[in-house]
Motif scaffolding. Sequence first.
Motif, PDB file in Angstrom:
ATOM      1  N   GLN A 119       0.828  -1.201   0.000  1.00 32.20           N
ATOM      2  CA  GLN A 119       0.000   0.000   0.000  1.00 32.20           C
ATOM      3  C   GLN A 119       0.864   1.252   0.000  1.00 32.20           C
ATOM      4  O   GLN A 119       1.966   1.259   0.547  1.00 32.20           O
ATOM      5  CB  GLN A 119      -0.918   0.030   1.228  1.00 32.20           C
ATOM      6  N   CYS A 121       0.482   5.079   1.374  1.00 31.15           N
ATOM      7  CA  CYS A 121      -0.368   5.754   2.350  1.00 31.15           C
ATOM      8  C   CYS A 121       0.084   7.197   2.568  1.00 31.15           C
ATOM      9  O   CYS A 121       1.246   7.531   2.350  1.00 31.15           O
ATOM     10  CB  CYS A 121      -0.323   5.013   3.688  1.00 31.15           C
ATOM     11  N   TYR A 128      -5.306   9.037   8.563  1.00 33.14           N
ATOM     12  CA  TYR A 128      -4.436   8.336   7.611  1.00 33.14           C
ATOM     13  C   TYR A 128      -5.325   7.711   6.549  1.00 33.14           C
ATOM     14  O   TYR A 128      -6.459   7.307   6.830  1.00 33.14           O
ATOM     15  CB  TYR A 128      -3.657   7.276   8.396  1.00 33.14           C
ATOM     16  N   THR A 129      -4.836   7.655   5.316  1.00 25.90           N
ATOM     17  CA  THR A 129      -5.622   7.014   4.273  1.00 25.90           C
ATOM     18  C   THR A 129      -4.709   6.305   3.286  1.00 25.90           C
ATOM     19  O   THR A 129      -3.514   6.628   3.175  1.00 25.90           O
ATOM     20  CB  THR A 129      -6.502   8.046   3.530  1.00 25.90           C
ATOM     21  N   VAL A 130      -5.269   5.344   2.579  1.00 24.56           N
ATOM     22  CA  VAL A 130      -4.538   4.590   1.565  1.00 24.56           C
ATOM     23  C   VAL A 130      -4.757   5.251   0.210  1.00 24.56           C
ATOM     24  O   VAL A 130      -5.897   5.503  -0.191  1.00 24.56           O
ATOM     25  CB  VAL A 130      -5.010   3.122   1.527  1.00 24.56           C
ATOM     26  N   ASN A 133      -3.437   0.554  -3.560  1.00 26.10           N
ATOM     27  CA  ASN A 133      -3.493  -0.753  -2.911  1.00 26.10           C
ATOM     28  C   ASN A 133      -3.204  -1.826  -3.952  1.00 26.10           C
ATOM     29  O   ASN A 133      -3.858  -1.871  -4.990  1.00 26.10           O
ATOM     30  CB  ASN A 133      -4.894  -0.965  -2.319  1.00 26.10           C
ATOM     31  N   SER A 144      -8.159  -2.127   5.405  1.00 22.59           N
ATOM     32  CA  SER A 144      -8.166  -0.717   5.035  1.00 22.59           C
ATOM     33  C   SER A 144      -8.080  -0.564   3.529  1.00 22.59           C
ATOM     34  O   SER A 144      -7.099  -0.984   2.906  1.00 22.59           O
ATOM     35  CB  SER A 144      -6.993   0.009   5.711  1.00 22.59           C
ATOM     36  N   LYS A 149     -10.670   6.755   5.755  1.00 19.77           N
ATOM     37  CA  LYS A 149      -9.892   7.448   6.776  1.00 19.77           C
ATOM     38  C   LYS A 149      -9.774   6.592   8.036  1.00 19.77           C
ATOM     39  O   LYS A 149     -10.762   6.052   8.518  1.00 19.77           O
ATOM     40  CB  LYS A 149     -10.542   8.791   7.111  1.00 19.77           C
ATOM     41  N   THR A 155      -1.753   2.907  12.904  1.00 15.21           N
ATOM     42  CA  THR A 155      -0.977   2.444  11.758  1.00 15.21           C
ATOM     43  C   THR A 155       0.528   2.593  11.950  1.00 15.21           C
ATOM     44  O   THR A 155       0.994   3.469  12.692  1.00 15.21           O
ATOM     45  CB  THR A 155      -1.368   3.251  10.508  1.00 15.21           C
ATOM     46  N   SER A 157       2.363   3.406   9.362  1.00 16.05           N
ATOM     47  CA  SER A 157       2.635   4.580   8.532  1.00 16.05           C
ATOM     48  C   SER A 157       2.519   5.875   9.317  1.00 16.05           C
ATOM     49  O   SER A 157       3.275   6.823   9.092  1.00 16.05           O
ATOM     50  CB  SER A 157       1.660   4.620   7.350  1.00 16.05           C
ATOM     51  N   CYS A 217       2.246  -4.832  10.336  1.00 20.17           N
ATOM     52  CA  CYS A 217       2.376  -3.811   9.305  1.00 20.17           C
ATOM     53  C   CYS A 217       3.755  -3.174   9.384  1.00 20.17           C
ATOM     54  O   CYS A 217       4.205  -2.780  10.469  1.00 20.17           O
ATOM     55  CB  CYS A 217       1.295  -2.743   9.466  1.00 20.17           C
ATOM     56  N   CYS A 234       3.989   0.512   2.336  1.00 19.96           N
ATOM     57  CA  CYS A 234       3.709  -0.440   3.421  1.00 19.96           C
ATOM     58  C   CYS A 234       3.502  -1.861   2.911  1.00 19.96           C
ATOM     59  O   CYS A 234       2.979  -2.076   1.822  1.00 19.96           O
ATOM     60  CB  CYS A 234       2.438  -0.036   4.172  1.00 19.96           C
TER      61      CYS A 234
END
Length: 262
Positions: A119, A121, A128-130, A133, A144, A149, A155, A157, A217, A234
């Motif tokens: 991912q 991010c 946090y958002t992706v 993917n 996720s 969000k 996370t 990240s 992760c 990630c």
Amino acid sequence: MPATPHRKTASSARKRKAPGERARGIERLVGIFAALHERRAPMSVRELVGATGAPRSSVYDLVTRLSKADWLEMDPNGKVFFGRAVHFYGLDYADHNDLIKRSRPVMRRLSAAFNETTQLCALDADKYTVLLNEHGAGPFVVSSEIGVKVPIPWTASGRLLLQGLTHTEVLGLIPKADFVLPNGTPIDPGDFLGEIDKARFKGYAMTEGLVDSFACCMAAPVTDERGRVVAALCFTVGRDATKTRRGALLKALTAAAHSLSH
């Protein structure tokens, strides 16, 4: 003669109101799009009114106009969702954005080489958002998805993406509720700040069993020309991954993130 300046004053007042009215219209449009994105499913006009707090007449007018422009589409049940024009605009953005464009082939190679989910991010305000993917062929599937969000402390990240902030700024950014995991377990803010510092020193971050008790992760920073972390690359793997495999994954991940950095 006295009436003439009065008319000019009234006209000027109307002109002064126009920008505010346009701003409210834009805010309502943005509110509709944000509500649909958060729901990730079609919504009725009534639901959009409740989600945005805008007058029903304004929401109905915007839905009508946006539907004519293919920004929104209405299903047989009268509910609206994003239209195909938004899909085309999104593709245009993905093709134009340098980081996303360069990240896709890198992520595909990583997922193909290790059969793990990769991912890209980034931060989205205080969450946090992706951004991208790429699923691997392994049995572990992450929860996720793109655009959702997630609280930053949940996370790996997040421990990288906040490195440009002071401890005070970090605590001012993150809502207190975000220091509580879905199962009710609290995350100590002091420990979280320490993990940010540790990740800065190591050049990567790793978390285990936070949102998913079976997940590990690992994240590596993607930096800009000034050395600021702008995104994180990630891997999400099972916690049963051996030390040797984790080492190989981290080595490949950090090399890939470095190749994407300026």
